[in-house]
Write a protein that holds these residues in place. Structure first.
Motif, PDB file in Angstrom:
ATOM      1  N   TYR A 189      -8.022  10.375  19.089  1.00 55.34           N
ATOM      2  CA  TYR A 189      -7.787   9.974  20.482  1.00 55.34           C
ATOM      3  C   TYR A 189      -9.108   9.675  21.186  1.00 55.34           C
ATOM      4  O   TYR A 189      -9.218   8.698  21.938  1.00 55.34           O
ATOM      5  CB  TYR A 189      -7.028  11.084  21.212  1.00 55.34           C
ATOM      6  N   ILE A 190     -10.123  10.506  20.940  1.00 60.61           N
ATOM      7  CA  ILE A 190     -11.431  10.287  21.572  1.00 60.61           C
ATOM      8  C   ILE A 190     -12.051   8.976  21.083  1.00 60.61           C
ATOM      9  O   ILE A 190     -12.592   8.193  21.875  1.00 60.61           O
ATOM     10  CB  ILE A 190     -12.360  11.477  21.288  1.00 60.61           C
ATOM     11  N   LEU A 191     -11.986   8.721  19.772  1.00 59.91           N
ATOM     12  CA  LEU A 191     -12.529   7.484  19.240  1.00 59.91           C
ATOM     13  C   LEU A 191     -11.810   6.265  19.826  1.00 59.91           C
ATOM     14  O   LEU A 191     -12.441   5.265  20.199  1.00 59.91           O
ATOM     15  CB  LEU A 191     -12.428   7.470  17.717  1.00 59.91           C
ATOM     16  N   ALA A 192     -10.486   6.346  19.898  1.00 60.44           N
ATOM     17  CA  ALA A 192      -9.724   5.230  20.451  1.00 60.44           C
ATOM     18  C   ALA A 192     -10.029   5.025  21.930  1.00 60.44           C
ATOM     19  O   ALA A 192     -10.120   3.886  22.411  1.00 60.44           O
ATOM     20  CB  ALA A 192      -8.232   5.463  20.245  1.00 60.44           C
ATOM     21  N   LEU A 197      -4.821  -4.122  27.569  1.00 58.07           N
ATOM     22  CA  LEU A 197      -3.524  -3.636  28.044  1.00 58.07           C
ATOM     23  C   LEU A 197      -2.844  -2.759  26.990  1.00 58.07           C
ATOM     24  O   LEU A 197      -2.261  -1.714  27.321  1.00 58.07           O
ATOM     25  CB  LEU A 197      -2.628  -4.829  28.408  1.00 58.07           C
ATOM     26  N   PHE A 198      -2.922  -3.159  25.728  1.00 57.89           N
ATOM     27  CA  PHE A 198      -2.350  -2.341  24.662  1.00 57.89           C
ATOM     28  C   PHE A 198      -3.074  -0.997  24.579  1.00 57.89           C
ATOM     29  O   PHE A 198      -2.444   0.047  24.363  1.00 57.89           O
ATOM     30  CB  PHE A 198      -2.441  -3.075  23.321  1.00 57.89           C
ATOM     31  N   CYS A 199      -4.386  -1.015  24.747  1.00 50.72           N
ATOM     32  CA  CYS A 199      -5.148   0.232  24.698  1.00 50.72           C
ATOM     33  C   CYS A 199      -4.753   1.155  25.841  1.00 50.72           C
ATOM     34  O   CYS A 199      -4.617   2.375  25.651  1.00 50.72           O
ATOM     35  CB  CYS A 199      -6.649  -0.072  24.765  1.00 50.72           C
ATOM     36  N   ALA A 200      -4.601   0.601  27.045  1.00 47.80           N
ATOM     37  CA  ALA A 200      -4.206   1.414  28.195  1.00 47.80           C
ATOM     38  C   ALA A 200      -2.839   2.061  27.958  1.00 47.80           C
ATOM     39  O   ALA A 200      -2.623   3.245  28.267  1.00 47.80           O
ATOM     40  CB  ALA A 200      -4.182   0.563  29.460  1.00 47.80           C
ATOM     41  N   VAL A 258      -0.083   1.495  18.477  1.00 45.04           N
ATOM     42  CA  VAL A 258      -0.490   0.648  19.602  1.00 45.04           C
ATOM     43  C   VAL A 258      -2.009   0.484  19.620  1.00 45.04           C
ATOM     44  O   VAL A 258      -2.527  -0.622  19.873  1.00 45.04           O
ATOM     45  CB  VAL A 258       0.018   1.253  20.928  1.00 45.04           C
ATOM     46  N   PHE A 259      -2.749   1.543  19.337  1.00 44.08           N
ATOM     47  CA  PHE A 259      -4.205   1.450  19.277  1.00 44.08           C
ATOM     48  C   PHE A 259      -4.649   0.484  18.171  1.00 44.08           C
ATOM     49  O   PHE A 259      -5.581  -0.307  18.357  1.00 44.08           O
ATOM     50  CB  PHE A 259      -4.812   2.825  19.032  1.00 44.08           C
ATOM     51  N   ILE A 278      -9.946   2.816  13.994  1.00 44.57           N
ATOM     52  CA  ILE A 278     -10.149   4.104  13.307  1.00 44.57           C
ATOM     53  C   ILE A 278      -9.429   5.224  14.046  1.00 44.57           C
ATOM     54  O   ILE A 278      -8.766   6.079  13.437  1.00 44.57           O
ATOM     55  CB  ILE A 278     -11.648   4.400  13.176  1.00 44.57           C
ATOM     56  N   GLY A 279      -9.556   5.237  15.376  1.00 45.23           N
ATOM     57  CA  GLY A 279      -8.862   6.270  16.152  1.00 45.23           C
ATOM     58  C   GLY A 279      -7.359   6.193  16.015  1.00 45.23           C
ATOM     59  O   GLY A 279      -6.678   7.212  15.838  1.00 45.23           O
TER      60      GLY A 279
END
Length: 214
Positions: free
Chosen positions: A11-14, A89-92, A125-126, A177-178
């Motif tokens: 989660y932190i990496l993403a 937007l996908f990342c959010a 999603v990430f 990777i995340g």
């Protein structure tokens, strides 16, 4: 708790990749004027991004101009805009979804199976967001490379990779990777969530295997 730790790491990496994608998209240095060739002495440096272009004078002045028309922009800029904005937007959305499904949060704590699937969806999603950003940066970078080695391109019209491209590549890799870590650590069962082994019930009148015999 190793599973939860890897989830948190993913989660932190993403999230860092998410911040990097925003930074790369808003930067001007997607490509910069090249100094390779005969005319290496110039009084100005030109930087172009997705939203504006800037000229840095040797006197220290920086002048930027926002692109006037969207339809007159080259295809690679229009495509890069679309892919990068879609990736952001996908990342959010992935940040919100993955936060709900992670084991270190209390959301859906009573439903570990659903919580696991939500975290898996956030990881997917990430990954999609990272792939979209990769497409934008690789397409844009490949166009710079082709124009640079094109013999018909004048020396003062050649460009090289800017800082924003490198940040975009790194952010895309972090996001993928995340997301992969989130997906890989959602297959196992949550601690304490497994069901106890079941044994066939003993028939009435039949002695138990651990019973005493006379």
């Amino acid at each position: 708790m190793a599973n939860s730790g890897l989830q948190l790491l993913g989660y932190i990496l993403a999230f860092l990749g998410f911040v990097g994608l925003i930074t790369s998209t808003t930067m001007t240095e997607w490509k910069m004027s090249s100094y390779a060739g005969d005319n290496i002495i110039t009084a100005q440096a030109v930087y172009e991004g997705l939203w504006q272009s800037c000229v840095y004078q040797s006197t220290g002045q920086l002048q930027c101009k926002v692109y006037d028309s969207l339809l007159q922009l080259p295809m690679e800029i229009q495509a890069a805009r679309g892919f990068m904005v879609a990736g952001i937007l996908f990342c959010a959305f992935g940040v919100l979804v993955a936060a709900v499904g992670m084991q270190c949060t209390t959301c859906l704590a009573d439903s570990p199976g659903i919580k696991n699937k939500v975290a898996l969806a956030g990881g997917v999603v990430f990954i999609i967001a990272g792939v979209l950003a990769f497409i934008a940066t690789i397409w844009y970078g490949d166009n710079i490379r082709r124009q640079f080695f094109n013999p018909l391109t004048p020396t003062n019209g050649r460009y090289e990779f800017g800082k924003a491209l490198y940040i975009g590549w790194g952010a895309s890799a972090l996001t993928i990777i995340g997301g992969s870590l989130l997906c890989c650590n959602c297959g196992g069962k949550s601690p304490g969530g497994g069901s106890a082994p079941r044994y066939p019930a003993a028939r009435p009148g039949q002695p138990n295997s651990s019973g005493n015999y006379v």
